[in-house]
Write an enzyme that holds these catalytic residues in place. Structure first.
Site, short mmCIF file in Angstrom:
data_model
loop_
_atom_site.label_atom_id
_atom_site.label_comp_id
_atom_site.label_asym_id
_atom_site.label_seq_id
_atom_site.Cartn_x
_atom_site.Cartn_y
_atom_site.Cartn_z
CD GLU A 18 -2.48 0.99 2.88
OE1 GLU A 18 -2.09 0.15 3.73
OE2 GLU A 18 -3.47 1.72 3.07
CE LYS A 56 -7.09 0.89 3.57
NZ LYS A 56 -5.86 1.23 4.33
CB CYS A 92 -4.04 -2.31 4.33
SG CYS A 92 -3.11 -2.53 5.87
C1 ACM Z 1 -3.98 -0.06 7.09
O1 ACM Z 1 -5.06 -0.13 6.54
N1 ACM Z 1 -2.94 0.55 6.55
C2 ACM Z 1 -3.78 -0.70 8.40
#
Ligand code: ACM
Length: 268
Positions: free
Chosen positions: A42, A113, A148
Site C-alpha cells: 500500500e 480503498k 490492507c
Molecule cells: C492499514 O489499513 N494501513 C492498516
C-alpha cells in the site's frame, strides 16, 4: 493445469520520496523477474503516515501520471502484471489506491480503498470503485484487489470471490498482528489464493510512531502458507499458484462452500 508465479515485494518506502521509492521498486522488480504478477505494498510510492490532505495532495498523482506511466513502461517491457499502492488524485479527490498495471494495456485499472484506516480518514476520500475482478486472458487469471484494512471486513474478500477472483492481491501497511490469524481464513473461506504484500520499517510523524509488521505472505486456497517473509527483511517472495483450482468451490463430493450458501438467512 496452468501454473503462475506470484511475487510479493516487501520493503521500507521512504516517506515523501517517490523518486527514491520507485528506484527501489525497480531494483526489486529485477529480483521478481520470473513472476507473472508482482504485488507491492500500500502507498509504496510515497510512504504511509500522511497527516493532512495538503500533504497527500502534494504527492498524489492521477493514474496516468508520471509515476504510474514509468511503471507501465516497466510492466510492458517485463511482460508482468504489477499491483502498486499509490496516492491518487482524481476528480478533485484523493484516494488511497492500488493500480493494476497490465503489460498489454496503455491504461492501468485502479481500485480505491473502501475502508479507510485511522488517520487516513483525515487525509483521503473513501474509495468509490467498490470491489471488482480483472480478467487477464493471457494468464487465464481473474485478479481482485483489496487494500490492507479491507481485510477486517469479510465482505471484501467474499465479494471478490463471488465475482470469480482466483487471486486476491492485498497491498498493505499493516501495523497490528491480528491479520496473521485472519488472512489465511479469508483464503480458505473463499477458496482463493491471497497474496499480502506488507511493508516494513517505522514512520514517525508529529511525535507518533507507526511500526509496520512485514511478514508478507502468499496463502493457498486451503489457507496454507505458500511463502512468508520475516518482520523486517527487504525481500521478494515468489509462490506458484494454479488459478483453476479455485474455480470449483467443492471440497468433497457433498460440500461446496458457494453452492451451500443460504443468503436468504444472511444480513449484510
Ligand atoms: C492499514 O489499513 N494501513 C492498516
Amino acid at each position: 493445469m496452468l501454473k503462475l508465479r506470484v511475487a510479493v515485494v516487501q520493503f521500507t518506502p521512504v516517506f515523501g520520496d517517490p523518486r527514491r521509492n520507485v528506484a527501489t521498486m525497480l531494483t526489486l522488480l529485477d529480483a521478481a523477474r520470473s513472476a507473472h504478477v508482482v504485488i507491492f505494498p500500500e502507498l509504496a510510492t510515497t510512504g504511509y503516515f500522511f497527516q493532512t490532505r495538503q500533504e497527500v495532495a502534494a504527492l498524489a498523482e492521477p493514474a496516468d501520471g508520471p509515476t504510474l506511466e514509468r511503471l507501465q513502461r516497466e510492466a510492458r517491457w517485463r511482460q508482468q502484471v504489477l499491483v502498486v499502492g499509490f496516492p491518487e488524485q482524481a476528480n478533485n479527490r484523493l484516494y488511497n489506491s492500488a493500480a493494476i498495471v497490465l503489460p498489454g494495456s496503455e491504461q492501468c485499472v485502479v481500485y480505491r480503498k473502501t475502508h479507510l484506516f485511522y488517520k487516513e480518514k483525515l487525509c483521503f476520500d473513501p474509495g468509490d470503485t467498490g470491489f471488482f475482478v480483472v480478467h487477464i486472458p493471457a494468464l487465464d487469471l481473474r485478479l481482485g484487489v483489496m487494500i490492507c484494512y479491507d481485510w477486517r471486513f469479510p465482505e471484501a474478500a467474499r465479494t471478490l470471490a463471488l465475482q470469480g477472483a482466483d487471486l486476491i492481491a492485498c497491498p498493505s501497511n499493516l501495523v497490528t498482528t491480528a491479520w496473521e490469524m485472519v488472512m489465511p481464513v479469508r483464503a480458505l473461506e473463499n477458496k482463493v489464493y491471497l497474496a499480502v504484500a506488507n511493508r516494513t520499517g517505522v514512520e514517525e510523524r508529529n511525535g507518533e510512531r507507526l511500526v509496520f509488521r512485514g511478514k508478507s505472505a502468499v496463502y493457498s486456497y486451503n489457507g496454507s502458507v505458500l511463502c512468508q517473509a520475516n518482520a523486517e527483511e527487504t525481500t521478494v517472495l515468489i509462490a506458484e499458484i494454479e488459478p483453476e483450482q479455485t474455480r470449483t468451490k467443492a471440497f468433497d463430493p457433498f460440500d461446496d462452500i458457494f453452492a451451500d450458501r443460504r443468503p436468504e438467512h444472511y444480513r449484510l
